[in-house]
Design an enzyme around this catalytic site. Structure first.
Site, mmCIF file in Angstrom:
data_model
loop_
_atom_site.group_PDB
_atom_site.id
_atom_site.type_symbol
_atom_site.label_atom_id
_atom_site.label_comp_id
_atom_site.label_asym_id
_atom_site.label_seq_id
_atom_site.Cartn_x
_atom_site.Cartn_y
_atom_site.Cartn_z
ATOM 1 N N GLY A 15 0.828 -1.212 0.000
ATOM 2 C CA GLY A 15 0.000 0.000 0.000
ATOM 3 C C GLY A 15 0.854 1.250 0.000
ATOM 4 N N GLY A 17 1.654 3.197 -2.365
ATOM 5 C CA GLY A 17 1.360 4.197 -3.396
ATOM 6 C C GLY A 17 0.636 5.419 -2.869
ATOM 7 N N ARG A 40 -2.919 -2.531 -5.537
ATOM 8 C CA ARG A 40 -3.696 -3.164 -6.612
ATOM 9 C C ARG A 40 -3.715 -2.284 -7.859
ATOM 10 N NH1 ARG A 40 -8.946 -3.667 -2.998
ATOM 11 N NH2 ARG A 40 -8.070 -1.604 -2.521
ATOM 12 N N ARG A 64 -4.259 -9.909 -0.804
ATOM 13 C CA ARG A 64 -5.237 -10.935 -0.410
ATOM 14 C C ARG A 64 -4.901 -12.286 -1.019
ATOM 15 N NH1 ARG A 64 -10.409 -7.622 -2.436
ATOM 16 N NH2 ARG A 64 -8.965 -7.475 -4.171
ATOM 17 N N TYR A 144 -7.012 0.975 18.421
ATOM 18 C CA TYR A 144 -8.162 0.264 18.993
ATOM 19 C C TYR A 144 -8.000 -1.268 19.000
ATOM 20 C CZ TYR A 144 -9.750 0.821 14.019
ATOM 21 O OH TYR A 144 -9.850 0.863 12.638
HETATM 22 C C1 HXC Z 1 -20.856 -1.369 4.070
HETATM 23 C C2 HXC Z 1 -19.509 -2.051 2.320
HETATM 24 C C3 HXC Z 1 -18.918 -0.770 2.238
HETATM 25 C C4 HXC Z 1 -19.389 0.226 3.150
HETATM 26 C C5 HXC Z 1 -18.040 -2.023 0.699
HETATM 27 N N1 HXC Z 1 -18.940 -2.775 1.358
HETATM 28 N N2 HXC Z 1 -18.016 -0.785 1.230
HETATM 29 N N3 HXC Z 1 -20.462 -2.350 3.228
HETATM 30 N N4 HXC Z 1 -20.343 -0.118 4.049
HETATM 31 N N5 HXC Z 1 -18.875 1.464 3.132
HETATM 32 C C6 HXC Z 1 -19.286 -4.164 1.068
HETATM 33 C C7 HXC Z 1 -19.835 -4.338 -0.343
HETATM 34 O O1 HXC Z 1 -21.224 -4.032 -0.391
HETATM 35 C C8 HXC Z 1 -19.562 -5.830 -0.592
HETATM 36 O O2 HXC Z 1 -20.477 -6.649 0.079
HETATM 37 C C9 HXC Z 1 -18.235 -6.036 0.121
HETATM 38 O O3 HXC Z 1 -18.113 -4.976 1.080
HETATM 39 C C10 HXC Z 1 -17.051 -5.961 -0.831
HETATM 40 O O4 HXC Z 1 -17.154 -4.731 -1.520
HETATM 41 P P1 HXC Z 1 -16.173 -4.347 -2.709
HETATM 42 O O5 HXC Z 1 -16.422 -2.929 -3.097
HETATM 43 O O6 HXC Z 1 -16.241 -5.421 -3.773
HETATM 44 O O7 HXC Z 1 -14.774 -4.488 -1.951
HETATM 45 P P2 HXC Z 1 -13.330 -4.223 -2.445
HETATM 46 O O8 HXC Z 1 -13.305 -3.729 -3.868
HETATM 47 O O9 HXC Z 1 -12.542 -5.410 -2.081
HETATM 48 O O10 HXC Z 1 -12.895 -2.953 -1.544
HETATM 49 C C11 HXC Z 1 -12.489 -3.109 -0.230
HETATM 50 C C12 HXC Z 1 -12.948 -1.929 0.610
HETATM 51 C C13 HXC Z 1 -12.553 -0.578 -0.063
HETATM 52 C C14 HXC Z 1 -12.319 -2.089 1.999
HETATM 53 C C15 HXC Z 1 -14.460 -1.983 0.747
HETATM 54 O O11 HXC Z 1 -12.972 0.521 0.728
HETATM 55 C C16 HXC Z 1 -11.063 -0.473 -0.298
HETATM 56 O O12 HXC Z 1 -10.552 -0.922 -1.320
HETATM 57 N N6 HXC Z 1 -10.314 0.166 0.621
HETATM 58 C C17 HXC Z 1 -8.845 0.330 0.531
HETATM 59 C C18 HXC Z 1 -8.356 1.620 1.117
HETATM 60 C C19 HXC Z 1 -8.910 1.958 2.474
HETATM 61 O O13 HXC Z 1 -9.930 1.482 2.927
HETATM 62 N N7 HXC Z 1 -8.186 2.871 3.151
HETATM 63 C C20 HXC Z 1 -8.543 3.303 4.492
HETATM 64 C C21 HXC Z 1 -7.586 2.729 5.472
HETATM 65 S S1 HXC Z 1 -7.710 3.705 6.880
HETATM 66 P P3 HXC Z 1 -21.802 -7.295 -0.644
HETATM 67 O O14 HXC Z 1 -22.332 -8.250 0.362
HETATM 68 O O15 HXC Z 1 -22.708 -6.122 -0.883
HETATM 69 O O16 HXC Z 1 -21.338 -7.924 -1.914
HETATM 70 C C22 HXC Z 1 -7.607 2.851 8.262
HETATM 71 C C23 HXC Z 1 -7.552 3.771 9.459
HETATM 72 C C24 HXC Z 1 -7.863 3.153 10.749
HETATM 73 O O17 HXC Z 1 -7.588 1.667 8.296
HETATM 74 C C25 HXC Z 1 -7.890 4.090 11.921
HETATM 75 C C26 HXC Z 1 -8.311 5.488 11.668
HETATM 76 C C27 HXC Z 1 -8.079 6.420 12.822
HETATM 77 P P1 NAP Z 2 -4.788 4.572 2.292
HETATM 78 O O1 NAP Z 2 -4.078 5.714 1.658
HETATM 79 O O2 NAP Z 2 -6.157 4.246 1.818
HETATM 80 O O3 NAP Z 2 -3.849 3.302 2.183
HETATM 81 C C1 NAP Z 2 -4.257 2.011 1.962
HETATM 82 C C2 NAP Z 2 -3.380 1.426 0.882
HETATM 83 O O4 NAP Z 2 -3.556 0.007 0.865
HETATM 84 C C3 NAP Z 2 -3.684 1.928 -0.515
HETATM 85 O O5 NAP Z 2 -2.499 2.353 -1.144
HETATM 86 C C4 NAP Z 2 -4.245 0.706 -1.242
HETATM 87 O O6 NAP Z 2 -3.893 0.714 -2.625
HETATM 88 C C5 NAP Z 2 -3.586 -0.416 -0.479
HETATM 89 N N1 NAP Z 2 -4.335 -1.667 -0.562
HETATM 90 C C6 NAP Z 2 -5.634 -1.888 -0.188
HETATM 91 N N2 NAP Z 2 -5.986 -3.141 -0.455
HETATM 92 C C7 NAP Z 2 -4.887 -3.745 -0.975
HETATM 93 C C8 NAP Z 2 -4.639 -5.056 -1.460
HETATM 94 N N3 NAP Z 2 -5.582 -5.997 -1.439
HETATM 95 N N4 NAP Z 2 -3.402 -5.350 -1.939
HETATM 96 C C9 NAP Z 2 -2.433 -4.397 -1.959
HETATM 97 N N5 NAP Z 2 -2.619 -3.133 -1.529
HETATM 98 C C10 NAP Z 2 -3.837 -2.823 -1.049
HETATM 99 O O7 NAP Z 2 -4.934 4.803 3.879
HETATM 100 P P2 NAP Z 2 -3.901 5.290 4.998
HETATM 101 O O8 NAP Z 2 -4.635 6.200 5.872
HETATM 102 O O9 NAP Z 2 -2.632 5.734 4.378
HETATM 103 O O10 NAP Z 2 -3.656 3.938 5.804
HETATM 104 C C11 NAP Z 2 -2.396 3.271 5.799
HETATM 105 C C12 NAP Z 2 -2.285 2.375 7.004
HETATM 106 O O11 NAP Z 2 -2.332 3.140 8.198
HETATM 107 C C13 NAP Z 2 -3.384 1.337 7.134
HETATM 108 O O12 NAP Z 2 -2.867 0.148 7.650
HETATM 109 C C14 NAP Z 2 -4.321 1.961 8.137
HETATM 110 O O13 NAP Z 2 -5.116 1.013 8.798
HETATM 111 C C15 NAP Z 2 -3.307 2.606 9.059
HETATM 112 N N6 NAP Z 2 -3.852 3.653 9.899
HETATM 113 C C16 NAP Z 2 -4.167 4.864 9.357
HETATM 114 C C17 NAP Z 2 -4.635 5.869 10.189
HETATM 115 C C18 NAP Z 2 -4.953 7.234 9.668
HETATM 116 O O14 NAP Z 2 -5.379 8.080 10.445
HETATM 117 N N7 NAP Z 2 -4.766 7.516 8.389
HETATM 118 C C19 NAP Z 2 -4.801 5.620 11.547
HETATM 119 C C20 NAP Z 2 -4.480 4.359 12.055
HETATM 120 C C21 NAP Z 2 -3.992 3.394 11.218
HETATM 121 P P3 NAP Z 2 -4.807 0.020 -3.751
HETATM 122 O O15 NAP Z 2 -6.201 0.471 -3.472
HETATM 123 O O16 NAP Z 2 -4.236 0.538 -5.034
HETATM 124 O O17 NAP Z 2 -4.619 -1.438 -3.617
#
Ligand code: HXC
Ligand code: NAP
Length: 285
Positions: A15, A17, A40, A64, A144
């Site tokens: 991740g 990028g 991805r 994954r 958390y």
């Molecule tokens: C409820 C949801 C949903 C949402 C997707 N789904 N988004 N359900 N609320 N907001 C459901 C879909 O309906 C589907 O279920 C299933 O999840 C898979 O959806 P896809 O869109 O096919 O999933 P996918 O393409 O694999 O995408 C994964 C993802 C997406 C997690 C949903 O958001 C993603 O790619 N995220 C990557 C980046 C990211 O999340 N960054 C944030 C990290 S921050 P059904 O049953 O309908 O088929 C972080 C910070 C933590 O972790 C702490 C902060 C302080």
């Molecule tokens: P982000 O920019 O959304 O980073 C998530 C990255 O993961 C993206 O580059 C995404 O790229 C990659 N990723 C998601 N699914 C993947 C897959 N299946 N294979 C390979 N790469 C994948 O969010 P962020 O805030 O920088 O978060 C980075 C990390 O910090 C995470 O572990 C998050 O839980 C942690 N974190 C963040 C915060 C915050 O406040 N930002 C707080 C606590 C913890 P692609 O979509 O191109 O795959």
């Protein structure tokens, strides 16, 4: 002068990028490392590698999938000739009421966060053990992992699993010279996290009020901690989960709510009158 030096080290950042992965990559490069980033979306990682310069190479990988991770890390070793550390940073998260979550939604996050971290750690660990080389696994969790967290159930469950994986491997692989640590960031604004977890400006104002430092984390602060942990300055640090959150996680402690009274003088006056009252009560028969 004490300096964080990562010269000659080859580091994988999943991740890498975007967001914090990109920022950590930038810090590692500033310290002299070469970094292999993956995600991805090919275009996203390639753009980041171009922006950060020749020390960074981009790879398309879906953590994954074991096959995808196997191909990615084999290619990294072939391209760089070695691998010193992996940073499991890739994650997925969103806000949802848990009673509405579909099994696919729960699995979507668990597969990226927990299975992805397992795949990369398993590959790298077996590689280092077979080659009799030291290595380091650095996992990005959240604050958390011990408390759980409402409305982000899949992430809370998966990150707690990653924390357990970190502690388990730190002990099991210590005899091989492999370290495993985790960083637990508090709030660091990124496009990926904010678009999914911050519902809007009003919520942001509400949220900022509960931060005892009154501010979010800066990406460079996290980059410096990660670089230090990966460096030769930290060989005895393993099995650690290090928060970097400006004490945000501590707000639940019993009397911390009093910090919401911004006028500290009146707070001190309240404490003093309570003290006098207690003294008077003790002295009266
Ligand atoms: C409820 C949801 C949903 C949402 C997707 N789904 N988004 N359900 N609320 N907001 C459901 C879909 O309906 C589907 O279920 C299933 O999840 C898979 O959806 P896809 O869109 O096919 O999933 P996918 O393409 O694999 O995408 C994964 C993802 C997406 C997690 C949903 O958001 C993603 O790619 N995220 C990557 C980046 C990211 O999340 N960054 C944030 C990290 S921050 P059904 O049953 O309908 O088929 C972080 C910070 C933590 O972790 C702490 C902060 C302080
Ligand atoms: P982000 O920019 O959304 O980073 C998530 C990255 O993961 C993206 O580059 C995404 O790229 C990659 N990723 C998601 N699914 C993947 C897959 N299946 N294979 C390979 N790469 C994948 O969010 P962020 O805030 O920088 O978060 C980075 C990390 O910090 C995470 O572990 C998050 O839980 C942690 N974190 C963040 C915060 C915050 O406040 N930002 C707080 C606590 C913890 P692609 O979509 O191109 O795959």
């Amino acid at each position: 002068m004490l300096k964080i030096d990562l010269t000659g080290k080859v580091i994988v950042v999943t991740g890498g990028g975007t967001g914090l992965g990109r920022s950590m990559t930038e810090s590692f490069v500033q310290c002299g490392a070469q970094v292999a980033i993956c995600g991805r979306r090919t275009q996203v990682v390639e753009e980041t590698a171009r922006a950060l310069g020749p020390a960074v190479r981009a790879y398309t990988c879906d953590v994954r999938s074991w096959e995808s991770v196997d191909a990615f890390l084999s290619q990294v070793v072939q391209d760089f000739g070695k691998l010193d550390a992996v940073v499991n940073n890739a994650a997925g998260n969103f806000l949802a009421a848990s009673e509405t979550l579909s099994p696919r939604a729960f699995r979507a996050v668990v597969e990226i966060v927990l299975m992805g971290t397992f795949h990369v750690s398993r590959w790298a660990g077996a590689y280092w053990i077979e080659k009799r080389l030291p290595g380091h696994i650095l996992n990005i969790v959240t604050t958390y992992t011990d408390t759980g967290c409402a409305f982000v159930l899949p992430s809370a469950a998966a990150k707690a699993g990653v924390q357990a994986l970190t502690l388990s491997l730190a002990y099991e692989w210590a005899p091989y010279g492999i370290r495993a640590n985790a960083i637990a960031p508090g709030p660091f604004p990124t496009e990926g996290a904010w678009s999914r977890l911050m519902p809007g400006k009003d919520f942001e104002e509400m949220y900022l009020k509960r931060l005892p430092t009154g501010r979010y984390g800066n990406h460079a602060e996290l980059g410096a901690l990660a670089a230090f942990l990966l460096s030769d300055l930290a060989p005895y640090i393993t099995g650690a989960v290090i928060p970097i959150d400006g004490a945000e996680r501590l707000q639940g402690a019993m009397f911390n709510y009093l910090a919401q009274i911004s006028d500290r003088e009146s707070l001190k006056n309240i404490f003093e009158s309570m003290r006098q009252a207690a003294k008077a009560a003790q002295q009266s028969p």
